[in-house]
Design an enzyme around this catalytic site. Structure first.
Site, PDB file in Angstrom:
ATOM      1  N   ASP A   4       6.307  15.557  -8.775  1.00 53.54           N
ATOM      2  CA  ASP A   4       5.476  14.760  -7.869  1.00 53.54           C
ATOM      3  C   ASP A   4       4.095  15.399  -7.724  1.00 53.54           C
ATOM      4  O   ASP A   4       3.935  16.599  -7.930  1.00 53.54           O
ATOM      5  CB  ASP A   4       6.123  14.711  -6.470  1.00 53.54           C
TER       6      ASP A   4
ATOM      7  N   ARG B 250       3.543   8.833 -13.932  1.00 59.94           N
ATOM      8  CA  ARG B 250       3.778   7.859 -12.852  1.00 59.94           C
ATOM      9  C   ARG B 250       2.424   7.661 -12.164  1.00 59.94           C
ATOM     10  O   ARG B 250       1.803   8.632 -11.733  1.00 59.94           O
ATOM     11  CB  ARG B 250       4.792   8.398 -11.847  1.00 59.94           C
TER      12      ARG B 250
HETATM   13  P1  FDA Z   1      -0.495  -0.134  -0.284  1.00 63.95           P
HETATM   14  O1  FDA Z   1      -0.486   1.087   0.581  1.00 63.95           O
HETATM   15  O2  FDA Z   1      -1.782  -0.843  -0.479  1.00 63.95           O
HETATM   16  O3  FDA Z   1       0.619  -1.106   0.242  1.00 63.95           O
HETATM   17  C1  FDA Z   1       0.868  -2.378  -0.329  1.00 63.95           C
HETATM   18  C2  FDA Z   1       1.977  -3.078   0.422  1.00 63.95           C
HETATM   19  O4  FDA Z   1       3.191  -2.352   0.244  1.00 63.95           O
HETATM   20  C3  FDA Z   1       1.791  -3.122   1.932  1.00 63.95           C
HETATM   21  O5  FDA Z   1       1.040  -4.216   2.325  1.00 63.95           O
HETATM   22  C4  FDA Z   1       3.236  -3.206   2.414  1.00 63.95           C
HETATM   23  O6  FDA Z   1       3.742  -4.505   2.260  1.00 63.95           O
HETATM   24  C5  FDA Z   1       3.953  -2.330   1.442  1.00 63.95           C
HETATM   25  N1  FDA Z   1       4.056  -0.934   1.915  1.00 63.95           N
HETATM   26  C6  FDA Z   1       3.376   0.128   1.438  1.00 63.95           C
HETATM   27  N2  FDA Z   1       3.733   1.251   2.084  1.00 63.95           N
HETATM   28  C7  FDA Z   1       4.653   0.890   2.996  1.00 63.95           C
HETATM   29  C8  FDA Z   1       5.408   1.593   3.971  1.00 63.95           C
HETATM   30  N3  FDA Z   1       5.292   2.894   4.122  1.00 63.95           N
HETATM   31  N4  FDA Z   1       6.268   0.893   4.735  1.00 63.95           N
HETATM   32  C9  FDA Z   1       6.434  -0.426   4.575  1.00 63.95           C
HETATM   33  N5  FDA Z   1       5.732  -1.162   3.674  1.00 63.95           N
HETATM   34  C10 FDA Z   1       4.858  -0.519   2.894  1.00 63.95           C
HETATM   35  N6  FDA Z   1       2.113   9.574  -3.589  1.00 63.95           N
HETATM   36  C11 FDA Z   1       1.622  10.791  -3.916  1.00 63.95           C
HETATM   37  O7  FDA Z   1       0.545  11.159  -3.429  1.00 63.95           O
HETATM   38  N7  FDA Z   1       2.299  11.598  -4.786  1.00 63.95           N
HETATM   39  C12 FDA Z   1       3.473  11.207  -5.376  1.00 63.95           C
HETATM   40  O8  FDA Z   1       4.052  11.958  -6.159  1.00 63.95           O
HETATM   41  C13 FDA Z   1       3.999   9.928  -5.037  1.00 63.95           C
HETATM   42  N8  FDA Z   1       5.169   9.465  -5.571  1.00 63.95           N
HETATM   43  C14 FDA Z   1       5.544   8.158  -5.364  1.00 63.95           C
HETATM   44  C15 FDA Z   1       6.648   7.627  -6.038  1.00 63.95           C
HETATM   45  C16 FDA Z   1       6.947   6.274  -5.937  1.00 63.95           C
HETATM   46  C17 FDA Z   1       8.113   5.717  -6.695  1.00 63.95           C
HETATM   47  C18 FDA Z   1       6.140   5.427  -5.114  1.00 63.95           C
HETATM   48  C19 FDA Z   1       6.412   3.955  -5.017  1.00 63.95           C
HETATM   49  C20 FDA Z   1       5.099   5.969  -4.413  1.00 63.95           C
HETATM   50  C21 FDA Z   1       4.797   7.325  -4.505  1.00 63.95           C
HETATM   51  N9  FDA Z   1       3.732   7.865  -3.789  1.00 63.95           N
HETATM   52  C22 FDA Z   1       3.286   9.131  -4.134  1.00 63.95           C
HETATM   53  C23 FDA Z   1       3.144   7.133  -2.636  1.00 63.95           C
HETATM   54  C24 FDA Z   1       1.911   6.346  -3.013  1.00 63.95           C
HETATM   55  O9  FDA Z   1       0.840   7.227  -3.297  1.00 63.95           O
HETATM   56  C25 FDA Z   1       1.466   5.400  -1.887  1.00 63.95           C
HETATM   57  O10 FDA Z   1       1.142   6.184  -0.755  1.00 63.95           O
HETATM   58  C26 FDA Z   1       2.514   4.382  -1.474  1.00 63.95           C
HETATM   59  O11 FDA Z   1       3.200   3.886  -2.589  1.00 63.95           O
HETATM   60  C27 FDA Z   1       1.856   3.183  -0.743  1.00 63.95           C
HETATM   61  O12 FDA Z   1       0.913   2.578  -1.588  1.00 63.95           O
HETATM   62  P2  FDA Z   1       1.133   1.159  -2.328  1.00 63.95           P
HETATM   63  O13 FDA Z   1       0.794   1.349  -3.767  1.00 63.95           O
HETATM   64  O14 FDA Z   1       2.490   0.667  -2.103  1.00 63.95           O
HETATM   65  O15 FDA Z   1       0.007   0.215  -1.769  1.00 63.95           O
END
Ligand code: FDA
Length: 311
Positions: free
Chosen positions: A136, A187
């Site tokens: 990660d 990723r």
């Molecule tokens: P965004 O934050 O714009 O959210 C889009 C939509 O997703 C929201 O409108 C909501 O519907 C939904 N959503 C997002 N977060 C939510 C929450 N907490 N609760 C409920 N709904 C939510 N980061 C990092 O810095 N290092 C890492 O190694 C990883 N590893 C990782 C693995 C995997 C499999 C995922 C999916 C994510 C990570 N992350 C991560 C976290 C990533 O950086 C990010 O903070 C989150 O995925 C939220 O961003 P989105 O891309 O979902 O978009």
């Protein structure tokens, strides 16, 4: 902007010992407790149970034994042993072999050489059982060192390992090209930490635009990239780009976090896309949990209802 403010606010709260004690007391104590929405449980057995349910629903998973920024060598050793134990238990359970870990959990902030030794022990055990291990990505003081450690492992011949790039970092496109040139699995995420303007884009529109640019480079030049997001706009952009370039769904996968957008996870799986769910578990769940709250402050209402209901 609001996103940055809420991240900063929850980052501050994450440092509160009182809150941590309260959360630890109420967050996980029964199956209905509020933290269980995002965390599979405190034990390996609970994580394996969650993983089986994910497999039964036609999805893949990666198991993450929560923990980060350990303060002593003994804790780092404990984390390494916990991962070695996890490898054995996953093999014994007969579930898919894929784990995620953090270098600060293995002692990076105390002694880099020790953390690398710990990582190597885990990679060796994992390779012997054909696991894939994802390192990660943590906050920006650790970006360069994480990529350096990753590349060192790669040069030493480890191929059962990949890492993570965050689209909010200004440097990530360069890193993506470098990792693609190696043939390493990346990723792609937006990024979960509070970062300064000097190193990271602050506006959602910028982070999203860069996410799409890097996704395109990974899909065309990368090795089986993981597009890790819950954002329907990012997912649509990926589907459209892949289809326009005739990149079949077997050449990449989507990833989402346990408990978030389960509807979308099921929908993408039903449409023939590969979906991997990141399954966090363990006693050290508080910082991970606070990052999830920071991403979506609406979750706080859910937590408050949970605490009131628990008492
Ligand atoms: P965004 O934050 O714009 O959210 C889009 C939509 O997703 C929201 O409108 C909501 O519907 C939904 N959503 C997002 N977060 C939510 C929450 N907490 N609760 C409920 N709904 C939510 N980061 C990092 O810095 N290092 C890492 O190694 C990883 N590893 C990782 C693995 C995997 C499999 C995922 C999916 C994510 C990570 N992350 C991560 C976290 C990533 O950086 C990010 O903070 C989150 O995925 C939220 O961003 P989105 O891309 O979902 O978009």
């Amino acid at each position: 902007m609001i996103g940055q403010v809420s991240k900063a606010f929850f980052h501050l709260l994450a440092g509160s010992q009182l809150l941590k004690q309260l959360a630890s007391r109420y967050g996980m104590r029964s199956p209905g407790s509020f933290a269980r929405r995002f965390i599979a449980g405190e034990t390996i057995e609970e994580a394996i149970e969650a993983a089986r349910a994910i497999e039964a629903a036609g999805m893949a998973h990666t198991l993450d034994h929560l923990g980060e920024s350990v303060a002593t060598m003994a804790e780092a050793e404990g984390a390494a042993r916990a991962y070695l134990g996890l490898v054995d238990k996953i093999v014994a359970a007969g579930i898919e072999r894929n784990i995620s870990l953090k270098l600060t959990q293995l002692g990076l902030t105390i002694d880099r050489a020790t953390s690398v030794d710990n990582l190597r022990r885990i990679l060796d055990a994992a390779a012997a059982h054909e696991f894939f291990v994802r390192i990660d990505m943590e906050d920006s003081p650790f970006t360069s060192v994480t990529l350096d450690v990753f590349e060192t492992m790669w040069q030493q011949g480890y191929r059962n390992v990949g890492t993570v790039l965050q689209s909010y970092l200004r440097r990530s496109m360069d890193d993506a090209r470098r990792l693609n040139a190696l043939g390493a699995r990346v990723r792609l995420v937006k990024g979960a930490y509070k970062e300064p303007r000097a190193v990271a884009y602050q506006k959602k529109a910028e982070v999203d635009a860069v996410f799409i640019e890097i996704m395109q480079v990974l899909l065309t030049e990368g090795a089986y990239p993981a597009i890790a997001t819950h954002d329907p706009a990012m997912i649509d952009a990926t589907r459209r780009f892949a289809s326009a370039r005739q990149i079949p769904p077997e050449r990449y996968e989507f990833q989402m976090l346990y408990g978030i957008r389960r509807d979308l996870q099921a929908q993408l799986t039903a449409s023939g896309y590969r979906m991997r769910v990141y399954v966090p578990f363990g006693r050290e769940w508080f910082p991970y949990f606070m990052r999830r709250l920071g991403e979506r402050p609406a979750n706080i209402g859910f937590v408050i209802r949970g605490i009131i209901g628990e008492r």
